[in-house]
Write a protein that holds these residues in place. Sequence first.
Motif, PDB file in Angstrom:
ATOM      1  N   MET A 738       0.846  -1.182   0.000  1.00 60.18           N
ATOM      2  CA  MET A 738       0.000   0.000   0.000  1.00 60.18           C
ATOM      3  C   MET A 738       0.886   1.238   0.000  1.00 60.18           C
ATOM      4  N   GLN A 739       0.609   2.143  -0.918  1.00 60.48           N
ATOM      5  CA  GLN A 739       1.338   3.397  -0.978  1.00 60.48           C
ATOM      6  C   GLN A 739       0.375   4.549  -0.750  1.00 60.48           C
ATOM      7  N   GLY A 740       0.709   5.422   0.191  1.00 61.68           N
ATOM      8  CA  GLY A 740      -0.109   6.591   0.449  1.00 61.68           C
ATOM      9  C   GLY A 740       0.092   7.651  -0.612  1.00 61.68           C
ATOM     10  N   SER A 741      -0.613   8.739  -0.500  1.00 54.41           N
ATOM     11  CA  SER A 741      -0.473   9.823  -1.466  1.00 54.41           C
ATOM     12  C   SER A 741       0.927  10.415  -1.391  1.00 54.41           C
ATOM     13  N   GLN A 742       1.415  10.889  -2.536  1.00 56.58           N
ATOM     14  CA  GLN A 742       2.783  11.379  -2.658  1.00 56.58           C
ATOM     15  C   GLN A 742       2.804  12.888  -2.883  1.00 56.58           C
ATOM     16  N   VAL A 743       3.730  13.550  -2.207  1.00 51.03           N
ATOM     17  CA  VAL A 743       3.860  14.997  -2.334  1.00 51.03           C
ATOM     18  C   VAL A 743       4.418  15.361  -3.700  1.00 51.03           C
ATOM     19  N   GLN A 744       3.723  16.250  -4.397  1.00 51.46           N
ATOM     20  CA  GLN A 744       4.190  16.824  -5.655  1.00 51.46           C
ATOM     21  C   GLN A 744       4.451  18.311  -5.443  1.00 51.46           C
ATOM     22  N   LEU A 745       5.104  18.936  -6.395  1.00 55.01           N
ATOM     23  CA  LEU A 745       5.391  20.365  -6.266  1.00 55.01           C
ATOM     24  C   LEU A 745       4.104  21.174  -6.159  1.00 55.01           C
ATOM     25  N   GLN A 746       3.037  20.725  -6.845  1.00 56.19           N
ATOM     26  CA  GLN A 746       1.793  21.488  -6.882  1.00 56.19           C
ATOM     27  C   GLN A 746       0.610  20.670  -6.370  1.00 56.19           C
ATOM     28  N   GLY A 747       0.825  19.851  -5.356  1.00 51.72           N
ATOM     29  CA  GLY A 747      -0.285  19.092  -4.802  1.00 51.72           C
ATOM     30  C   GLY A 747       0.164  17.716  -4.342  1.00 51.72           C
ATOM     31  N   ARG A 748      -0.763  16.760  -4.368  1.00 53.23           N
ATOM     32  CA  ARG A 748      -0.465  15.384  -3.958  1.00 53.23           C
ATOM     33  C   ARG A 748      -1.059  14.416  -4.963  1.00 53.23           C
ATOM     34  N   GLN A 749      -0.252  13.434  -5.335  1.00 56.77           N
ATOM     35  CA  GLN A 749      -0.710  12.375  -6.219  1.00 56.77           C
ATOM     36  C   GLN A 749      -1.318  11.259  -5.391  1.00 56.77           C
ATOM     37  N   GLY A 750      -2.418  10.686  -5.865  1.00 54.15           N
ATOM     38  CA  GLY A 750      -3.139   9.684  -5.116  1.00 54.15           C
ATOM     39  C   GLY A 750      -2.355   8.407  -4.913  1.00 54.15           C
ATOM     40  N   ARG A 781     -12.245  -2.654  -8.743  1.00 56.35           N
ATOM     41  CA  ARG A 781     -11.433  -1.569  -9.274  1.00 56.35           C
ATOM     42  C   ARG A 781     -10.727  -0.842  -8.132  1.00 56.35           C
ATOM     43  N   PHE A 782      -9.746  -0.031  -8.503  1.00 57.50           N
ATOM     44  CA  PHE A 782      -9.019   0.790  -7.538  1.00 57.50           C
ATOM     45  C   PHE A 782      -8.994   2.221  -8.049  1.00 57.50           C
ATOM     46  N   ASN A 783      -9.191   3.178  -7.141  1.00 54.38           N
ATOM     47  CA  ASN A 783      -9.279   4.587  -7.510  1.00 54.38           C
ATOM     48  C   ASN A 783      -8.038   5.337  -7.060  1.00 54.38           C
ATOM     49  N   ILE A 784      -7.374   6.014  -7.997  1.00 60.54           N
ATOM     50  CA  ILE A 784      -6.257   6.900  -7.677  1.00 60.54           C
ATOM     51  C   ILE A 784      -6.790   8.334  -7.736  1.00 60.54           C
ATOM     52  N   HIS A 785      -6.859   8.972  -6.589  1.00 57.92           N
ATOM     53  CA  HIS A 785      -7.440  10.314  -6.454  1.00 57.92           C
ATOM     54  C   HIS A 785      -6.307  11.322  -6.297  1.00 57.92           C
ATOM     55  N   THR A 786      -6.162  12.235  -7.254  1.00 55.46           N
ATOM     56  CA  THR A 786      -5.060  13.193  -7.272  1.00 55.46           C
ATOM     57  C   THR A 786      -5.596  14.617  -7.226  1.00 55.46           C
ATOM     58  N   VAL A 787      -4.993  15.454  -6.379  1.00 53.24           N
ATOM     59  CA  VAL A 787      -5.382  16.861  -6.248  1.00 53.24           C
ATOM     60  C   VAL A 787      -4.152  17.721  -6.496  1.00 53.24           C
TER      61      VAL A 787
END
Length: 856
Positions: A738-750, A781-787
């Motif tokens: 399991m991988q949690g959301s990842q920090v991006q320069l402009q938000g977080r990847q799911g 299914r699996f959902n990748i939610h990115t903001v």
Amino acid sequence: MKTHILLIATSLLTANLLSPAKAQFPVMGSSTQAKALPGTAGDQSPKGSGKIIGYVVDSTQTKAVEFASIALYNKTTGKAVDGTVADEKGKFALTKLAPGEYRVLVSFVGYRSKTIDNLNLTNGQTVDLGVIKLPSSVKTLEEVTVTGQAAIIEEKVDRLVYNADKDIAAKGGDATDILRKVPLLTVDLDGNVSLRGSQNIRVLINNKPSTIVASSVADALKQIPADQIKTVEVITSPSAKYDAEGSGGIINIITKKNSLQGLNLNVDSGVGNRGSMLSLNGNYRKGKTGFTLGGFGRAMYNTITKTSLEQTSQVDGVTTMTRQTGDGHSSGMFGQYNLGFDYDLAKNQSLTAGVRYGVRNMISQQDLVTRLFTNGMAGSVSNRNVDAKNLSGTVDVNVDYLHTFKPQQEWSISTLYSRNDLTNNFDADLLNGSDVLTGRQRNLNKNVNQELTLQTDYQTPIKKNQLIEFGGKAIFRQVNSDYRYLQAGPSGNFVTENNNTLGELLYHQNIAAGYTSYTYTTKQRYTLKGGLRYEHTFIDASTRESGTLGIGNYGVLVPSVNASKTIKGTTVKLGYNRRIQRPGLQQLNPNFNAANPQNITIGNPSLRPELTNNVELGLSRTIKKTFINATFFGRVTNNAITQVRQPSDTLPGAIVTTYQNIGRQHAYGTNIFANVAVTSKINIGLFLNTFYTSLTGQAMSVDGISETLTNTGFNVSGGSFASAQFKNGWGAQAFGFMQGSQVQLQGRQGGFGFYTVGVKKDFSNKKGSIGLAAENFLSNRFNIHTVLNSAQFSQVSDVYLYNRGIRLTFTYKIGKMTMDAPRKKARSVNNDDVKSEGGGQTQSGGAPAGGGQPRQ
């Protein structure tokens, strides 16, 4: 190959312990140091003129057993008084022996030891023991197998080694399935690999680079069958011998090699609801010559993806909101074919050559429905049906020479030519809200990445506990990218678009490098390895639109220091290294991927390299049946290459993603791994990766104003695996991640999750097996939610992956191989110097792979 080197080292170490006259070349890189046995290296045995000679052979084949260990014991005291190692013909001689009554012990790994008693030797006498036949030791081999089952992890002064050949659930899969289980690594569902949160890593295959890896790590891993992988080396603190590239570290995938005598053919196959594979690998060796011929093919199908996207952008006071949904599917064919040759020119010289061809054909289709709202008012509705092709053909040709002067003193010359022809095209049908065809669009993008590498290395021991290495390397690299955008009406021929119609990048990058490295092991069992490397990069780059880009040449001095010490059963490792990261093909490619016009990707040919300083402290210990490893690390990257997004100033509501050197990135964290050998046949493993990251830098906004960007946060991932062997050839394995959301320069990847279970049954003759594996079977299914967001845009995307799967596997071995002598083959080239795709982001808005940019 490593197994053979280990056998030689074992025999040499045995001889060193038994004979002070022959203990000249200690095994380097070990955390322990050989100590003299009582009555041997510590004592001076009485000398005489007696002699004992003999000849060691395999009892079943009457074939020499090279490097067999011969120990001589005083029968009265029971103490060892002398020893030696058989030569390549199995012959040995013990000389200058004093008169007395002796006992001889002959041994070698994989054989039962043989004792010859009641040897009465007088002064000046020569005793000929004749032919000594050693029988194979089936019992010993079984014990080795059990030990390997328990020792999943090996630690060395600069790397962690994961033994992947015990994975029964990965049959029919690819390298991605294996790397997901390796401690310190995380692999997203697109196959992008991260080491301690950094995708700026270098992936090698059998110590060799490949242009296909430079183009796309994720796609390259799909071409490597999982069941052909022997080990995965995670080099977190590379020494000066490795290229300075790869700020996060190096991953070296070692495939199974067969250097035995005889002829055999391995057949591996698998079929499932989402993919099938077939692999044929043959080996032939006779005397000094060996050949390998292999092929692997894998088909992927029934891969369904659904997406939803909502994004808002502000340009010139106008707020545009985009709502988009997508339905798509993809299929692909992957293949890898290789021909290898090796020849022993002499006892201490070898020549190795090989040709490898890899192919990737990815076809994807996606239907996008887009609704635009301008300042809150409903606007246009459009449909877009996109067919994308991501095609690749890679050729690698290598010739390597190795000259061994004495143990650990060797000189090698390595050459490699590699070429990757990459095509990323798409065709799009444009429809209005009533699904009436209004026009068509086509993007043609042809990329060629080729390189020639010349390398030479030399190493030699200094005294008994020191080793020095130095060498030089030259890489000549050329990247070409041509793209065209064409348009047409509902019918008729395609013509060139008016704007952004033609583009071309010509990128020459030549690298000259030299290094020296020094290893020192003390009597107190401290191991220190330090080195210094200098690389100078020459760049000549131009585009059709802008002409010469004026990117200057640059040099970098790269130090590295690694130290280890075992204190009361706990191994402590401390390392520091400096790394650079040059931009790769997908960061440089100026073609803009407009397969989804609301999410456009374009490369930046003016990128500069990034520079990273890494520090790590590792602790490992075995407590009864549990192995524990904890590593604490810090990483500071300047001039970091990062994905940056901003609103388009020409297409309403569109977001453009490019790559920029944004500034500085900090990461601090820990990796914890534990393996429990519950029994000799049952293993359970747990791992946790967590780190804090901070990204900060300046980027140009859509209106040309510099914008300060910053983001911080924690990244957490972890998982568990278990494996068991049962009676009658049955085995089972389970894995979850399991991988949690990842920090991006402009938000977080799911984040995302992945799990698999498998069972296997070996045939009674040990020549074949049949297995069944299932993955992600508890959910549809699996959902990748990115903001993602900035001052000028916001974007929320959901990617729904339907990756429930099951597969049946079958493997069988034809032919018979016999034990061959350990042979040291010529080294091959390592190019560790190109940044992979980076970002690792699942494409928002359902943009299909291809269309000018390799998959992200």
